[in-house]
Design a protein around this motif. Structure first.
Motif, PDB file in Angstrom:
ATOM      1  N   GLU A 167       0.706  -1.126   0.129  1.00  0.00           N
ATOM      2  CA  GLU A 167      -0.080  -0.139   0.016  1.00  0.00           C
ATOM      3  C   GLU A 167       0.800   1.437  -0.149  1.00  0.00           C
ATOM      4  OE1 GLU A 167      -3.397   2.206   2.919  1.00  0.00           O
ATOM      5  OE2 GLU A 167      -3.183  -0.002   2.737  1.00  0.00           O
ATOM      6  N   GLU A 168       1.962   1.172   1.022  1.00  0.00           N
ATOM      7  CA  GLU A 168       2.889   2.296   1.059  1.00  0.00           C
ATOM      8  C   GLU A 168       3.668   2.644  -0.312  1.00  0.00           C
ATOM      9  OE1 GLU A 168       3.261   2.327   5.829  1.00  0.00           O
ATOM     10  OE2 GLU A 168       4.871   1.844   4.484  1.00  0.00           O
ATOM     11  N   ASP A 169       4.052   1.513  -1.013  1.00  0.00           N
ATOM     12  CA  ASP A 169       4.563   1.757  -2.326  1.00  0.00           C
ATOM     13  C   ASP A 169       3.981   2.656  -3.278  1.00  0.00           C
ATOM     14  OD1 ASP A 169       7.014   0.350  -1.725  1.00  0.00           O
ATOM     15  OD2 ASP A 169       6.431  -1.441  -2.792  1.00  0.00           O
ATOM     16  N   SER A 170       2.629   2.472  -3.399  1.00  0.00           N
ATOM     17  CA  SER A 170       1.600   3.173  -4.089  1.00  0.00           C
ATOM     18  C   SER A 170       1.780   4.643  -3.557  1.00  0.00           C
ATOM     19  CB  SER A 170       0.268   2.471  -4.315  1.00  0.00           C
ATOM     20  OG  SER A 170      -0.511   3.337  -4.910  1.00  0.00           O
ATOM     21  N   GLU A 171       1.605   4.909  -2.650  1.00  0.00           N
ATOM     22  CA  GLU A 171       1.353   6.266  -1.881  1.00  0.00           C
ATOM     23  C   GLU A 171       3.020   6.898  -1.962  1.00  0.00           C
ATOM     24  OE1 GLU A 171       0.424   5.471   2.220  1.00  0.00           O
ATOM     25  OE2 GLU A 171      -1.682   5.211   1.559  1.00  0.00           O
ATOM     26  N   MET A 172       3.915   6.149  -2.180  1.00  0.00           N
ATOM     27  CA  MET A 172       5.180   6.830  -2.080  1.00  0.00           C
ATOM     28  C   MET A 172       5.208   7.495  -3.545  1.00  0.00           C
ATOM     29  SD  MET A 172       7.322   6.711   0.360  1.00  0.00           S
ATOM     30  CE  MET A 172       7.100   5.935   2.000  1.00  0.00           C
ATOM     31  N   TYR A 173       4.925   6.640  -4.542  1.00  0.00           N
ATOM     32  CA  TYR A 173       4.958   7.092  -5.738  1.00  0.00           C
ATOM     33  C   TYR A 173       3.975   8.169  -6.043  1.00  0.00           C
ATOM     34  CZ  TYR A 173       5.293   7.131 -11.150  1.00  0.00           C
ATOM     35  OH  TYR A 173       5.588   7.681 -12.174  1.00  0.00           O
ATOM     36  N   SER A 174       2.760   8.159  -5.636  1.00  0.00           N
ATOM     37  CA  SER A 174       1.715   9.211  -6.137  1.00  0.00           C
ATOM     38  C   SER A 174       1.827  10.535  -5.290  1.00  0.00           C
ATOM     39  CB  SER A 174       0.116   8.556  -5.834  1.00  0.00           C
ATOM     40  OG  SER A 174       0.060   8.253  -4.438  1.00  0.00           O
ATOM     41  N   GLU A 175       2.500  10.556  -4.060  1.00  0.00           N
ATOM     42  CA  GLU A 175       2.411  11.735  -3.192  1.00  0.00           C
ATOM     43  C   GLU A 175       3.780  11.676  -2.439  1.00  0.00           C
ATOM     44  OE1 GLU A 175      -0.532  11.518  -0.200  1.00  0.00           O
ATOM     45  OE2 GLU A 175      -1.442  10.132  -1.147  1.00  0.00           O
ATOM     46  N   TYR A 176       4.540  10.925  -1.858  1.00  0.00           N
ATOM     47  CA  TYR A 176       5.756  11.287  -1.253  1.00  0.00           C
ATOM     48  C   TYR A 176       6.909  11.944  -1.852  1.00  0.00           C
ATOM     49  CZ  TYR A 176       2.316   9.384   2.108  1.00  0.00           C
ATOM     50  OH  TYR A 176       1.220   8.969   2.752  1.00  0.00           O
ATOM     51  N   TYR A 177       7.221  11.258  -3.077  1.00  0.00           N
ATOM     52  CA  TYR A 177       8.578  11.467  -3.875  1.00  0.00           C
ATOM     53  C   TYR A 177       8.636  12.877  -4.282  1.00  0.00           C
ATOM     54  CZ  TYR A 177       9.850   6.341  -3.610  1.00  0.00           C
ATOM     55  OH  TYR A 177      10.141   5.303  -3.328  1.00  0.00           O
ATOM     56  N   GLU A 178       7.387  13.511  -4.286  1.00  0.00           N
ATOM     57  CA  GLU A 178       7.299  14.916  -4.741  1.00  0.00           C
ATOM     58  C   GLU A 178       7.694  16.038  -3.467  1.00  0.00           C
ATOM     59  OE1 GLU A 178       3.870  16.173  -6.463  1.00  0.00           O
ATOM     60  OE2 GLU A 178       3.288  14.389  -7.801  1.00  0.00           O
ATOM     61  N   LEU A 179       7.740  15.488  -2.349  1.00  0.00           N
ATOM     62  CA  LEU A 179       7.918  16.464  -0.993  1.00  0.00           C
ATOM     63  C   LEU A 179       9.607  16.714  -1.189  1.00  0.00           C
ATOM     64  CD1 LEU A 179       6.106  14.250   1.673  1.00  0.00           C
ATOM     65  CD2 LEU A 179       5.347  16.210   0.470  1.00  0.00           C
ATOM     66  N   GLU A 180       9.745  17.799  -0.682  1.00  0.00           N
ATOM     67  CA  GLU A 180      11.022  18.208  -0.402  1.00  0.00           C
ATOM     68  C   GLU A 180      11.958  17.246   0.617  1.00  0.00           C
ATOM     69  OE1 GLU A 180      12.681  21.017  -1.787  1.00  0.00           O
ATOM     70  OE2 GLU A 180      11.054  20.335  -3.104  1.00  0.00           O
ATOM     71  N   PRO A 181      13.284  17.205   0.822  1.00  0.00           N
ATOM     72  CA  PRO A 181      14.048  16.277   1.541  1.00  0.00           C
ATOM     73  C   PRO A 181      13.463  15.998   2.838  1.00  0.00           C
ATOM     74  CG  PRO A 181      15.273  17.108  -0.302  1.00  0.00           C
ATOM     75  CD  PRO A 181      14.170  17.791  -0.256  1.00  0.00           C
ATOM     76  N   LEU A 182      13.667  17.089   3.521  1.00  0.00           N
ATOM     77  CA  LEU A 182      13.274  17.152   4.881  1.00  0.00           C
ATOM     78  C   LEU A 182      11.885  16.674   5.191  1.00  0.00           C
ATOM     79  CD1 LEU A 182      15.170  19.976   6.429  1.00  0.00           C
ATOM     80  CD2 LEU A 182      15.757  17.849   6.470  1.00  0.00           C
ATOM     81  N   ASP A 183      10.808  17.118   4.462  1.00  0.00           N
ATOM     82  CA  ASP A 183       9.483  16.559   4.509  1.00  0.00           C
ATOM     83  C   ASP A 183       9.329  15.361   4.308  1.00  0.00           C
ATOM     84  OD1 ASP A 183       8.588  19.090   4.999  1.00  0.00           O
ATOM     85  OD2 ASP A 183       8.448  19.662   3.023  1.00  0.00           O
ATOM     86  N   PHE A 184      10.092  14.785   3.301  1.00  0.00           N
ATOM     87  CA  PHE A 184       9.934  13.397   2.842  1.00  0.00           C
ATOM     88  C   PHE A 184      10.522  12.432   4.102  1.00  0.00           C
ATOM     89  CE2 PHE A 184      12.419   9.409   1.164  1.00  0.00           C
ATOM     90  CZ  PHE A 184      11.348   8.956   0.510  1.00  0.00           C
ATOM     91  N   LEU A 185      11.883  12.951   4.582  1.00  0.00           N
ATOM     92  CA  LEU A 185      12.319  12.277   5.803  1.00  0.00           C
ATOM     93  C   LEU A 185      11.372  12.197   6.862  1.00  0.00           C
ATOM     94  CD1 LEU A 185      15.912  13.363   5.876  1.00  0.00           C
ATOM     95  CD2 LEU A 185      15.251  11.265   5.325  1.00  0.00           C
ATOM     96  N   ASN A 186      10.714  13.294   7.340  1.00  0.00           N
ATOM     97  CA  ASN A 186       9.828  13.256   8.324  1.00  0.00           C
ATOM     98  C   ASN A 186       8.666  12.407   8.043  1.00  0.00           C
ATOM     99  OD1 ASN A 186      11.214  15.196   9.713  1.00  0.00           O
ATOM    100  ND2 ASN A 186       9.883  16.789   8.769  1.00  0.00           N
TER     101      ASN A 186
END
Length: 460
Positions: free
Chosen positions: A126-145
């Motif tokens: 489930e999270e793999d899909s969310e990573m691609y659709s939402e999280y990889y666009e985040l700035e590095p620190l937001d992504f890490l958080n």
């Protein structure tokens, strides 16, 4: 109610309780709803440990007198899933093949470890899909958080589980490894996906400690070799290292060979220098070879260079025959070649060959399996459109990984012309000779001569 039923099944099948026995004997049993095969195969890594036939109530039972503690796989063709076993275990599994992973429940000794491992597997999907659709666009620190929060949720659940159940050190190591390598893989992938998703020209600058975990990476952990998060991390990690080292150290203007070959050679030598566990090395080398041979067709002379380099760094690779067969299969599917003369079975249970089927006509072959109804329904919807786009071609389906009688039933429910459908009993031969990667593949012929051996039904 499910837990009560499972406990009853365990008692009936293996006469066990949730407590481990003093004996080192392992009992692993289960019940399969809607079985897709008549036997269950238990594997340790790539090696078959034992097999068990389903009885008339679709139940199976393994009695293993001497095994190594650790991660195994049980295979009910074409699906498979993890099972963690320790000496003295009595473990029961129940599943419905229509919802294979989602329906799977373990009961008995080590049920906590196995159910949590499955929970992590499903969460990652489930999270793999969310990573691609939402999280990889985040700035590095937001992504890490974000991924730190997701990881901590799993760590807290594991701590709670361990306080209640007192898991073994080996089980804890496996579950912690599954969590750690899952989220570290996301970090390895991030710079590439972020660049693609944001259309930035250069890779985004990362915090200094972004890859801080790398100093703790174990490149030779035998107990984790066949744990999917560990293996997937290794692929992403080594790909990242190879690409970045080449980007920083290689002058592309003076690279005489193709970029594809150059990069893959980097990755081969990186695996050779870092990875020490034999099976993990072999599997990672295989991944590089398949990726090179299948994804982008390089010049024949470059392919020869790659294979020679592969054999040099990966001596006695357990996948060498498979890789050489793949190479041969690709060579035999080039334009102007005659389609391989493989046997298939008609709806009337008569054997014929691909060369006979393709004689004196234009044919587009497509491939499907009865194990995934959504996938094959999508394929047949696409074929209906292609039939209008290619009225001068005969569109012929070849089924794989499905029992013959089940295949016939599916054909009946789909309402398609059975004279244009064939079945193969030899999945291995068909896969190797026709290079069936991916399943959306199509092969186009004209009077048995290959026009395109690597087409795709969704790109025609």
């Amino acid at each position: 109610m499910i837990r009560i039923l499972l406990s009853t099944c365990v008692a009936l099948l293996v006469g066990c309780s949730s407590q481990k026995k003093d004996s080192e004997t392992v009992l692993f049993a289960g019940e399969i709803v809607n079985p897709t095969s008549d036997q269950v195969i238990l594997l340790k890594g790539g090696v078959k440990v034992d097999s068990a036939k389903l009885d008339d109530r679709n139940r199976f039972k393994f009695k293993l007198n001497s095994i190594e503690n650790g991660l195994y796989h049980f295979n009910l063709a074409p699906e498979h899933q993890y099972v963690y076993l320790e000496k003295g275990d009595s473990l029961m599994v129940r599943l419905n093949t229509i919802y294979f992973d989602e329906s799977l429940v373990f009961s008995g000794s080590n049920e906590e470890t196995n159910n949590f491992l499955l929970e992590l597997f499903l969460a990652t999907e489930e999270e793999d899909s969310e990573m691609y659709s939402e999280y990889y666009e985040l700035e590095p620190l937001d992504f890490l958080n974000k991924i730190t929060f997701l990881k901590q949720e799993k760590v807290n659940k594991l701590k709670e589980l361990n306080s209640e159940s007192q898991l073994s050190d080996e089980a804890l190591k496996l579950l912690n490894g599954s969590i750690d390598y899952t989220y570290n893989r996301y970090k390895e992938i991030y710079p590439f996906r972020h660049k693609t998703k944001t259309a930035e020209q250069n890779f985004h600058e990362l915090p200094k400690d972004f890859y801080g975990y790398r100093s703790q990476v174990n490149y030779g952990d035998h107990t984790l070799t066949y744990l999917r998060p560990y293996y997937d991390f290794m692929k992403a990690h080594l790909g990242n290292l190879a690409y970045m080292s080449c980007l920083n150290d290689c002058d592309t203007e003076y690279i005489q060979e193709s970029k594809q070959l150059h990069y893959k050679k980097h990755k081969l030598h990186l695996i050779d220098s870092l990875v020490v566990e034999k099976e993990l090395r072999d599997n990672l080398f295989r991944n590089v070879a398949f990726d090179y041979l299948l994804k982008k067709k390089d010049a024949p002379e470059n392919t020869e260079i790659f294979l020679n380099e592969f054999k040099k760094v990966s001596k006695n690779n357990m996948h060498l025959e498979e890789i050489e067969n793949l190479y041969e299969g690709i060579a035999n599917l080039q334009p102007t070649k005659i389609i391989p003369n493989l046997d298939v079975i008609s709806f009337e249970n008569e054997t014929t060959t691909l060369t006979d089927i393709t004689a004196n006509k234009k044919v587009l072959f497509y491939f499907w399996s009865g194990t995934n109804s959504r996938q094959y329904k999508n394929i047949f919807e696409r074929i209906a459109l292609l039939r209008e786009k290619k009225p001068d071609h005969v569109l012929i389906g070849i089924n794989i990984k499905t029992e013959f009688e089940q295949w016939k039933k599916i054909i009946g429910t789909l309402g398609v012309d059975p004279s244009l459908q064939y079945h193969s009993n030899d999945f291995k031969e068909l896969t190797e000779k026709l290079v069936l990667y991916p399943m959306n593949k199509a092969i186009i012929t004209d009077n048995s001569v290959i026009v395109d051996g690597f087409s795709n039904i969704y790109k025609n």
